[in-house]
Motif scaffolding. Structure first.
Motif, PDB file in Angstrom:
ATOM      1  N   VAL A 365       0.966  -1.213   0.090  1.00  0.00           N
ATOM      2  CA  VAL A 365      -0.026  -0.234  -0.135  1.00  0.00           C
ATOM      3  C   VAL A 365       0.787   1.305   0.166  1.00  0.00           C
ATOM      4  CG1 VAL A 365      -1.728   1.345   1.470  1.00  0.00           C
ATOM      5  CG2 VAL A 365      -1.716  -1.226   1.156  1.00  0.00           C
ATOM      6  N   CYS A 366       2.041   1.048   0.854  1.00  0.00           N
ATOM      7  CA  CYS A 366       2.884   2.294   1.140  1.00  0.00           C
ATOM      8  C   CYS A 366       3.519   2.573  -0.507  1.00  0.00           C
ATOM      9  CB  CYS A 366       3.817   2.000   1.867  1.00  0.00           C
ATOM     10  SG  CYS A 366       4.817   3.379   2.393  1.00  0.00           S
ATOM     11  N   VAL A 367       3.954   1.705  -1.213  1.00  0.00           N
ATOM     12  CA  VAL A 367       4.477   1.641  -2.304  1.00  0.00           C
ATOM     13  C   VAL A 367       3.680   2.342  -3.247  1.00  0.00           C
ATOM     14  CG1 VAL A 367       5.763   0.668  -4.100  1.00  0.00           C
ATOM     15  CG2 VAL A 367       6.464   0.045  -1.992  1.00  0.00           C
ATOM     16  N   LEU A 368       2.557   1.815  -3.220  1.00  0.00           N
ATOM     17  CA  LEU A 368       1.317   2.288  -4.544  1.00  0.00           C
ATOM     18  C   LEU A 368       1.103   3.801  -4.223  1.00  0.00           C
ATOM     19  CD1 LEU A 368      -0.254   1.253  -6.670  1.00  0.00           C
ATOM     20  CD2 LEU A 368      -2.280   0.785  -5.084  1.00  0.00           C
ATOM     21  N   LEU A 369       1.047   4.105  -2.919  1.00  0.00           N
ATOM     22  CA  LEU A 369       0.659   5.391  -2.482  1.00  0.00           C
ATOM     23  C   LEU A 369       2.167   6.431  -3.023  1.00  0.00           C
ATOM     24  CD1 LEU A 369      -1.351   7.517  -1.357  1.00  0.00           C
ATOM     25  CD2 LEU A 369      -0.035   7.247   0.858  1.00  0.00           C
ATOM     26  N   ALA A 370       3.043   5.708  -2.799  1.00  0.00           N
ATOM     27  CA  ALA A 370       4.337   6.684  -3.324  1.00  0.00           C
ATOM     28  C   ALA A 370       4.318   6.577  -4.863  1.00  0.00           C
ATOM     29  CB  ALA A 370       5.584   5.876  -2.637  1.00  0.00           C
ATOM     30  N   ALA A 371       3.804   5.588  -5.477  1.00  0.00           N
ATOM     31  CA  ALA A 371       3.908   5.591  -6.825  1.00  0.00           C
ATOM     32  C   ALA A 371       2.818   6.769  -7.087  1.00  0.00           C
ATOM     33  CB  ALA A 371       3.655   4.263  -7.493  1.00  0.00           C
ATOM     34  N   VAL A 372       1.814   6.798  -6.945  1.00  0.00           N
ATOM     35  CA  VAL A 372       0.979   7.917  -7.190  1.00  0.00           C
ATOM     36  C   VAL A 372       1.282   9.301  -6.959  1.00  0.00           C
ATOM     37  CG1 VAL A 372      -1.501   8.849  -6.895  1.00  0.00           C
ATOM     38  CG2 VAL A 372      -1.251   6.196  -6.838  1.00  0.00           C
ATOM     39  N   VAL A 373       1.839   9.367  -5.700  1.00  0.00           N
ATOM     40  CA  VAL A 373       2.449  10.775  -5.531  1.00  0.00           C
ATOM     41  C   VAL A 373       3.556  10.984  -6.390  1.00  0.00           C
ATOM     42  CG1 VAL A 373       3.505  12.231  -3.681  1.00  0.00           C
ATOM     43  CG2 VAL A 373       1.291  10.666  -2.954  1.00  0.00           C
ATOM     44  N   GLY A 374       4.388  10.307  -6.549  1.00  0.00           N
ATOM     45  CA  GLY A 374       5.514  10.481  -7.415  1.00  0.00           C
ATOM     46  C   GLY A 374       5.061  10.711  -8.872  1.00  0.00           C
ATOM     47  N   PHE A 375       4.104   9.950  -9.293  1.00  0.00           N
ATOM     48  CA  PHE A 375       3.626  10.295 -10.658  1.00  0.00           C
ATOM     49  C   PHE A 375       3.015  11.709 -10.660  1.00  0.00           C
ATOM     50  CE2 PHE A 375       0.004  10.276 -13.518  1.00  0.00           C
ATOM     51  CZ  PHE A 375       0.782   9.931 -14.662  1.00  0.00           C
ATOM     52  N   VAL A 376       2.224  12.236  -9.683  1.00  0.00           N
ATOM     53  CA  VAL A 376       1.497  13.518  -9.623  1.00  0.00           C
ATOM     54  C   VAL A 376       2.729  14.552  -9.536  1.00  0.00           C
ATOM     55  CG1 VAL A 376       0.225  14.959  -8.150  1.00  0.00           C
ATOM     56  CG2 VAL A 376      -0.431  12.743  -8.703  1.00  0.00           C
ATOM     57  N   ALA A 377       3.868  14.217  -8.729  1.00  0.00           N
ATOM     58  CA  ALA A 377       4.697  15.212  -8.770  1.00  0.00           C
ATOM     59  C   ALA A 377       5.745  15.278  -9.851  1.00  0.00           C
ATOM     60  CB  ALA A 377       5.478  14.942  -7.146  1.00  0.00           C
ATOM     61  N   ILE A 378       6.106  14.268 -10.197  1.00  0.00           N
ATOM     62  CA  ILE A 378       7.234  14.351 -11.319  1.00  0.00           C
ATOM     63  C   ILE A 378       6.691  14.389 -12.760  1.00  0.00           C
ATOM     64  CG2 ILE A 378       9.194  12.824 -12.311  1.00  0.00           C
ATOM     65  CD1 ILE A 378       9.304  11.982  -9.536  1.00  0.00           C
ATOM     66  N   GLY A 384      -0.478  22.430  -7.894  1.00  0.00           N
ATOM     67  CA  GLY A 384      -0.430  22.100  -6.394  1.00  0.00           C
ATOM     68  C   GLY A 384       0.489  20.677  -6.212  1.00  0.00           C
ATOM     69  N   ARG A 385       1.023  20.162  -7.410  1.00  0.00           N
ATOM     70  CA  ARG A 385       1.680  18.910  -7.310  1.00  0.00           C
ATOM     71  C   ARG A 385       3.019  19.143  -6.340  1.00  0.00           C
ATOM     72  NH1 ARG A 385       2.880  21.426 -11.919  1.00  0.00           N
ATOM     73  NH2 ARG A 385       5.188  21.613 -12.405  1.00  0.00           N
ATOM     74  N   GLY A 386       3.487  19.993  -6.355  1.00  0.00           N
ATOM     75  CA  GLY A 386       4.608  20.507  -5.486  1.00  0.00           C
ATOM     76  C   GLY A 386       4.274  20.216  -3.884  1.00  0.00           C
ATOM     77  N   LEU A 387       2.959  20.733  -3.738  1.00  0.00           N
ATOM     78  CA  LEU A 387       2.473  20.681  -2.199  1.00  0.00           C
ATOM     79  C   LEU A 387       2.240  19.506  -1.702  1.00  0.00           C
ATOM     80  CD1 LEU A 387       1.976  23.115  -0.279  1.00  0.00           C
ATOM     81  CD2 LEU A 387      -0.493  22.834  -0.893  1.00  0.00           C
ATOM     82  N   VAL A 388       1.704  18.612  -2.985  1.00  0.00           N
ATOM     83  CA  VAL A 388       1.301  17.188  -2.506  1.00  0.00           C
ATOM     84  C   VAL A 388       2.721  16.398  -1.977  1.00  0.00           C
ATOM     85  CG1 VAL A 388       0.783  14.973  -3.471  1.00  0.00           C
ATOM     86  CG2 VAL A 388      -0.403  16.957  -3.934  1.00  0.00           C
ATOM     87  N   GLU A 389       4.032  16.730  -2.932  1.00  0.00           N
ATOM     88  CA  GLU A 389       5.045  16.057  -2.509  1.00  0.00           C
ATOM     89  C   GLU A 389       5.705  16.650  -1.248  1.00  0.00           C
ATOM     90  OE1 GLU A 389       8.447  17.064  -5.064  1.00  0.00           O
ATOM     91  OE2 GLU A 389       9.382  14.996  -4.762  1.00  0.00           O
ATOM     92  N   ALA A 390       5.465  17.718  -0.974  1.00  0.00           N
ATOM     93  CA  ALA A 390       6.017  18.345   0.113  1.00  0.00           C
ATOM     94  C   ALA A 390       5.414  17.626   1.546  1.00  0.00           C
ATOM     95  CB  ALA A 390       5.866  19.936   0.348  1.00  0.00           C
ATOM     96  N   PHE A 391       4.074  17.594   1.373  1.00  0.00           N
ATOM     97  CA  PHE A 391       3.311  16.679   2.538  1.00  0.00           C
ATOM     98  C   PHE A 391       3.729  15.199   2.617  1.00  0.00           C
ATOM     99  CE2 PHE A 391      -0.199  20.122   2.076  1.00  0.00           C
ATOM    100  CZ  PHE A 391       0.130  20.727   3.353  1.00  0.00           C
TER     101      PHE A 391
END
Ligand SMILES: Nc1ncnc2c1ncn2[C@@H]1O[C@H](COP(=O)(O)OP(=O)(O)OP(=O)(O)O)[C@@H](O)[C@H]1O
Ligand SMILES: [Mg+2]
Lengths: 556, 353
Positions: A365-378, A384-391
């Protein structure tokens, strides 16, 4: 996307908000309270608090110095010299990275405790000493053991700097007449300074946050650091002193937030420096001549003392009822009784089951969440993608004990059946280690050409479908590496678990910690051997199946 | 006097043969250039001379001293060879100032502080960097970094100087400027220099001696003019701007057969009856009105014509062969025009095929 942002912000901010509230109010989470400054006043007039502050800094600084020194030497030898057996030493660095601290502490107690420690006994016999030379349960001992086992973290940050160094810098020095040692001192090391500096800051933070070793080696002798004093206030004192715990936790959090901010600034600069260089070439290997046998021997000795000897002692201990003083006679007392006892132990089966479930499913679950956040951020261009990554990155500066206490507070006050279950552990692990998973996943995302996903978009796929059908499959190696790292981290986690585990949600690390405190040496040794075998099996399978390399883990 | 010589120098990387038994000799004070396409082994040769790469076979002699001999097991390490080297990436140490970079080789030689200061000042003045001595490399332009690299390489008065494509990272204008400066400096100091490039104009402009390399071998050595005017093979000819090639059979030393035509040639290097290649530069091909008479005149048809300002490039079909001519700017030729194509005998070379 909005949902992900809200979730990530909630995970990071909700518990810390309650911690902040708790630190400014009277009473326990179970009671109603009122606003007060008193917790901070009381905390800093607590007897011995200044010794704790000093201990925390001495410990953090000492283990930073030790680990950065060892990590730099190891990184240079492994990445830049023709030392025989470098591949084996690199693998052993990974093993060292995975060596659970509770096992290391236990093994080193058996090696270095004043009366029973094998090394003390041998040294006293060889040199005819009256007094045992070492005591592991001391500030020096804490720093020593911790340094050895966080060395791989320093290695992870410093090794890439050596490996991608432009070797013509060193060749230019050779052409002017400089020899190997002078080149090392005047060119190679100075060029690695940015990486060494970031490693130092990061390790200092890790030292401030460390719970396992200060708790197991220091606390019984009255040597407290912030994390072990927080645990002492909440988990040992009766009644629990929430005022002291929350005030200390907030103070520690401020320190780590500031240092992590410094670390991010340092690395951002060096990352920019690296992208300018661009090419992923590997630096040339330095021919050490006959000295390569010296470096090989040094590495072999290092890994003998950090991996093989402790593991051997654990195996031996697992076949003894109690370890006691090391004598040849102990070999007559060998018994296999610990293993059946261990399996029959009622809490253990639950704990193994819970730990594996958390590591496998929680890790995924953690890796999947990381993948979504990474995709959004990168990859996305969403506002607001920068903010998501910062959180998502914020919890990297939450010490485990601090987050544990914050979550404890945050979920006691809501009337949902989460506190005291495995779920709260899953939330804790995922929150705390999402940043680490995100870093590993981002490594894979950054290398991936944008055109794959642009091509998918051109065929008419929306971003959800693009993510599931294109990005996730392409990222499989990075995801596998991240999952493996989460698995390893989750099965060993102690600092948060110890505050969040109640009757119904035991995990392996806490059970092992209980064995340690109650002196169940035989059980602890047997459990350690099983845990290590489990970890090694997963690592070796993962290496074979996914071709994961140690360097993919990036720097936490 | 010979400053540097190599005998049967060879380098294998695994199964690749990067340098194949090359021999060369460079006289004292000369600037010699290795010229060749990418991957032909220039850098490898230079690095073997430097001592940074260990040859598989052969011998390298620096002045009187044998610095490498595979047969006798001699291999003087790079740091003891006293060779100055400028790297393609410059390899300026970013954590030292300009002066710090240049002083480094002198520190190794344990010169007294004031002597070091004096020599650093002198050499920085020589490369016109005296005003930037305390700057860090990150604050320098490409051309300035290049000068630092050069200053660092010559400050300890090396026996020879090696330069690996030192100009390839500069823009065109700066490149031409630096070309002149390096040559001027080299001649002023009388420093034997080995230079590597894949730019033929650079090689011809700067060198006393050019060695053209192909696939690990030296295929021709000589002064720039000789290389330019008398290439010995089609490979070298193409490399220095001979672009038109016609397959012929030699009848005797002055006549060759091109298809069913006879051409006047000057071929004293090949035996009669042999197959050969005629070559001529585009600027030497003369485009005339159709129907004119005279020797070496081929009937041609214009394929394309491009006005370039200083000249007009005309691509022709001449008796079934493709030819390119650089005609005077005022030439007006249109696609499909019939023309005469004259190949003056004194402008043609006869090469083995
Ligand atoms: N360290 C190495 N390992 C294996 N092969 C190499 C190595 N260095 C060079 N080669 C090979 O040797 C050959 C010659 O390389 P070299 O670098 O000398 O070419 P070059 O003439 O300098 O080319 P360029 O103009 O591109 O710099 C090439 O085929 C190259 O791939
Ligand atoms: Mg090259």
């Amino acid at each position: 996307m909005v949902a992900v942002g809200v979730l990530v912000a909630f995970l990071a901010l909700y518990p810390i908000a309650w911690l902040l509230v708790g630190s400014f109010r009277t009473g326990t989470p179970f009671e109603t309270g009122e606003f007060t400054w008193g917790n901070y006043v009381d905390a800093y007039s607590e007897q011995g608090i200044f010794r704790t502050i000093r201990n925390t800094f001495v410990f953090a600084a000492g283990q930073t110095a030790g680990a950065v020194l060892l990590g730099t030497i190891l990184a240079w030898i492994i990445t830049r010299t023709n030392t025989p057996g470098r591949a084996v030493f690199e693998f052993l660095t990974l093993v060292l990275f995975l060596f659970p601290l509770i096992m290391a502490v236990f093994a080193w107690t058996m090696l270095l405790s004043p009366r029973r420690g094998l090394i003390n006994i041998v040294l006293m016999a060889v040199f005819g000493l009256e007094e045992p030379p070492f005591d592991v349960a001391s500030m020096g001992g804490m720093i020593f053991v911790q340094s050895l086992y966080v060395t791989p973290l320093a290695f992870l940050i410093i090794a890439p700097a050596f490996a991608t160094m432009d070797s013509s810098m060193e060749e230019a020095a050779r052409m002017t007449g400089a020899r190997t040692l002078r080149i090392l001192g005047r060119i190679t090391l100075p060029l690695a300074i940015p990486a060494i500096a970031s490693a130092s800051v990061l390790l200092f933070v890790i030292g401030l946050e460390s719970f396992d070793i200060p708790q197991m080696l220091g606390a019984p002798k009255g040597i407290y650091t912030y994390p072990s004093l927080i645990y002492h206030a909440i988990g040992v004192r009766y009644p629990a002193d929430y005022g002291l715990g929350t005030a200390l936790a907030m103070s520690l959090l401020l320190a780590t937030l500031a240092l992590v901010y410094l670390y991010r600034r340092l690395t951002r600069r060096s990352e920019r420096f690296e992208t300018v260089k661009g090419k992923g070439h590997r630096a040339a290997v330095v021919d050490l001549g006959p000295w390569r046998w010296v470096t090989a021997t040094g590495c072999a000795v290092f890994f003998f003392f950090t991996v093989f000897l402790p593991f051997g002692v654990l195996v031996l201990g697992s076949f003894l009822g109690f370890f006691g003083r090391f004598t040849w006679a102990m070999f007559d007392r060998l018994t296999t009784a610990n293993y059946p006892r261990l399996i029959a132990h009622p809490r253990l089966i639950d704990a193994v089951f819970n730990s594996l479930g958390l590591a496998v499913i929680g890790g995924a679950v953690c890796v999947l969440l990381a993948a979504v956040v990474g995709f959004v951020a990168i990859k996305s261009r969403l506002p607001g993608r920068g903010l998501v990554e910062a959180f998502a990155m914020l919890p990297i500066s939450f010490p485990a004990t601090v987050l544990g206490l914050a979550l404890l507070w945050a979920w006691i006050v809501v009337p949902l059946p989460i506190y005291g279950t495995v779920l709260i552990l899953a939330v804790a692990y995922i929150t705390r280690y999402l940043p680490v998973a995100l870093r590993t996943v981002s490594g894979g995302l950054i290398q991936m050409s944008n055109e794959f996903e642009e091509a998918a978009r051109m065929t008419g796929a929306g971003w959800g479908r693009t993510f599931w059908r294109i990005i996730l499959p392409l990222m499989r190696p990075a995801l596998a590496a991240a999952w493996l790292l989460m698995f390893m981290t989750f099965v060993r986690e102690l600092g948060m678990s110890i505050l969040l585990v109640g009757r119904g949600n035991a995990v392996l690390s806490v059970v092992m910690f209980d064995y340690y405190t109650s002196g169940e040496q035989g059980l602890l040794a047997a459990a350690s051997v099983l845990l290590m075998l489990m970890i090694l099996t997963v690592v070796i399978i993962a290496r074979q199946v996914f071709k994961i390399r140690f360097s993919q883990f990036g720097s936490a | 006097m010979v400053a540097l010589s190599a005998h049967q120098l060879t380098k294998h990387f695994g199964t690749t043969l990067a340098v194949d038994a090359v021999d060369f000799t460079i006289p004292d004070g000369a600037l010699a250039t290795f010229l060749g396409p990418s991957g032909c082994g220039k850098t490898t040769t230079l690095r073997m001379v430097a001592g940074l790469e260990r040859p598989s076979q052969g011998r390298i002699t620096l002045g009187e001293e044998v610095v490498f001999d595979a047969a006798q097991g001699i291999a003087v390490p790079a740091e003891h060879r006293q060779i100055g080297m400028v790297f393609q990436s410059y390899a300026i140490w970013p954590h030292m100032t300009v002066a710090g970079n240049v002083a480094f080789p002198l520190g190794i030689r344990r010169l007294p502080r004031d002597e070091i200061d004096r020599r650093v000042r002198d050499v920085l003045a020589l490369v016109q960097l005296d005003h930037l001595a305390e700057r860090y490399p990150a604050q320098l332009s490409g051309g300035q970094q290049q000068r630092v690299a050069l200053a660092r390489a010559i400050v300890f008065q090396p026996r020879i100087l090696l330069l690996d494509e030192p100009l390839s990272n500069l823009d065109a204008k700066l490149r031409e400027e630096m070309r002149g400066e390096i040559r001027e400096l080299q001649q002023r100091l009388g420093m034997t220099t080995l230079f590597v490039t894949h730019d033929q104009a650079e090689a011809l402009a700067m060198s006393d001696l050019v060695a053209v390399m192909n696939a690990g071998k030296i295929v021709q050595v000589g002064p720039p003019r000789a290389i330019y005017e008398r290439p010995v093979s089609r490979f070298v000819a193409e490399f220095v701007g001979w672009t038109n090639f016609l397959p012929v059979t030699l009848v005797d030393r002055t006549t060759a057969r091109l298809g069913d035509r006879l051409m006047q040639v000057a071929a004293d290097n090949l035996a009669p009856g042999a197959a050969a290649t005629l070559t001529i530069r585009p600027e030497d091909v003369v485009v005339e009105a159709a129907g004119a008479g005279g020797p070496n005149l081929l009937p041609g048809k214009v394929r394309t014509s491009m006005f370039m300002g200083t000249h007009t490039i005309v691509e022709l079909d001449a008796a079934g062969h493709e030819l390119v001519a650089h005609a005077p700017a005022q030439t007006t030729a249109n696609r499909g025009d019939d023309v005469g194509v004259r190949l003056p005998v004194e402008r043609m070379l006869v090469l083995s095929p």
